[in-house]
Design an enzyme around this catalytic site. Structure first.
Site, PDB file in Angstrom:
ATOM      1  CG  HIS A 131      -6.880  13.789   4.612  1.00 14.73           C
ATOM      2  ND1 HIS A 131      -7.401  12.653   4.029  1.00 14.73           N
ATOM      3  CD2 HIS A 131      -5.530  13.723   4.436  1.00 14.73           C
ATOM      4  CE1 HIS A 131      -6.394  11.936   3.512  1.00 14.73           C
ATOM      5  NE2 HIS A 131      -5.258  12.550   3.755  1.00 14.73           N
TER       6      HIS A 131
ATOM      7  CG  HIS B 106     -11.177   7.608   2.265  1.00 14.95           C
ATOM      8  ND1 HIS B 106     -10.578   6.511   1.694  1.00 14.95           N
ATOM      9  CD2 HIS B 106     -10.265   8.128   3.122  1.00 14.95           C
ATOM     10  CE1 HIS B 106      -9.358   6.365   2.199  1.00 14.95           C
ATOM     11  NE2 HIS B 106      -9.144   7.342   3.070  1.00 14.95           N
TER      12      HIS B 106
HETATM   13 FE   FE2 Z   1     -10.647  10.850   6.787  1.00 13.75          FE
HETATM   14 FE   FE2 Z   2      -9.384  11.920   3.738  1.00 12.92          FE
END
Ligand code: FE2
Ligand code: FE2
Length: 263
Positions: free
Chosen positions: A181, A72
């Protein structure tokens, strides 16, 4: 015995609830564990998607030493203002050559001037097909050997298999490998036979009244309808997740402890 060097790693900070949890819980956490160095994953800090220059400043002011990211990292364009000029901000080091930013850095820490190398890498299973993170690690290891006392890796990946494989691959070379993540903390922290501390995922810092930090109802609707309903950051039940690593003077891990604190 010499006092160990202590690193706190904070999992993906998701939106305002995550930032609130870090702001309010970090000072006591730092004192309780005698923390020398703080790493935080900031890829979801700006409304759940990406990071801004203002939030980076906010994190540094809280005493976070290095901010790592992941898939991201590019979501908020404001990050482009600082990605090339702020050495304390990392993006996965296995993005192809020519991409802005850097994937690792060496930072002097604490009164003893311990040289901490932080590296950020991203997995490729159910994620973008970046360069091989295993071979990228080989290059980083060669690059920093003799220049850093501690080498710690944020391995940002979806698949537990890829993360655990990477943990074994880096065993004896990295001082510690922690995963980020998935936003869900795993209970597999250990010191591996070669001396590397390892945990598959340190979890998220954010609202637990949620689906991985996002509004529960909207998330359920996305699955029911299979359409792109816009996510909102969830609210309530703010927690900080992460892990505390301790290292000997030789940079070998002596302990790893999971952290989940409720605000
Ligand atoms: Fe994340
Ligand atoms: Fe991520």
């Amino acid at each position: 015995m010499d006092t160990p060097f202590t690193i706190l790693a904070i999992g993906d900070i998701v939106g305002k609830p995550g930032r609130n949890a870090v702001r309010d819980l970090l000072p006591a956490l730092r004192e309780r564990f005698n923390v020398d160095f703080v790493i935080a994953n900031g890829e979801n800090a700006a409304g759940g998607n990406g990071l801004t220059s203002a939030l980076m400043e906010e994190f540094l002011a809280l005493g976070i030493d290095v901010v790592t990211t992941g898939n991201h990292v590019w979501d908020n364009k404001d990050v482009e203002k600082i990605i090339d000029i702020e050495p304390r901000l990392l993006r996965p080091g296995n993005y192809p050559e020519g991409v802005a930013g850097r994937g690792h850095g060496i930072y002097q820490a604490g009164a003893r001037g311990v040289r901490v190398c932080v590296a950020n890498l991203m997995g490729r299973v159910h994620m973008a097909p970046l360069d091989c993170p295993f071979r990228a690690f080989d290059r980083i290891f060669l690059d920093v050997s003799g220049k850093a006392d501690i080498l710690i890796v944020d391995f940002h990946a979806e698949a537990t298999s890829e993360k655990r494989a990477f943990g074994w691959y880096a065993d004896g070379r990295a001082s510690a490998v922690f995963g980020t993540h998935t936003h869900v903390q795993t209970a597999d922290e250990e010191i591996q036979p070669g001396g590397t501390a390892y945990i598959t995922d340190i979890g998220m810092s954010g609202s637990f009244n949620s689906v991985i930090g996002m509004d529960r109802e909207k998330s359920v609707l996305r699955f029911l309808r299979q359409t792109k309903i816009k996510y909102d950051v969830a609210t309530g039940d703010e927690r900080l997740c992460g892990a505390v690593f301790r290292f000997s003077n030789e940079g070998r891990a002596v302990s790893v402890e999971r952290i989940m604190l409720v605000k």
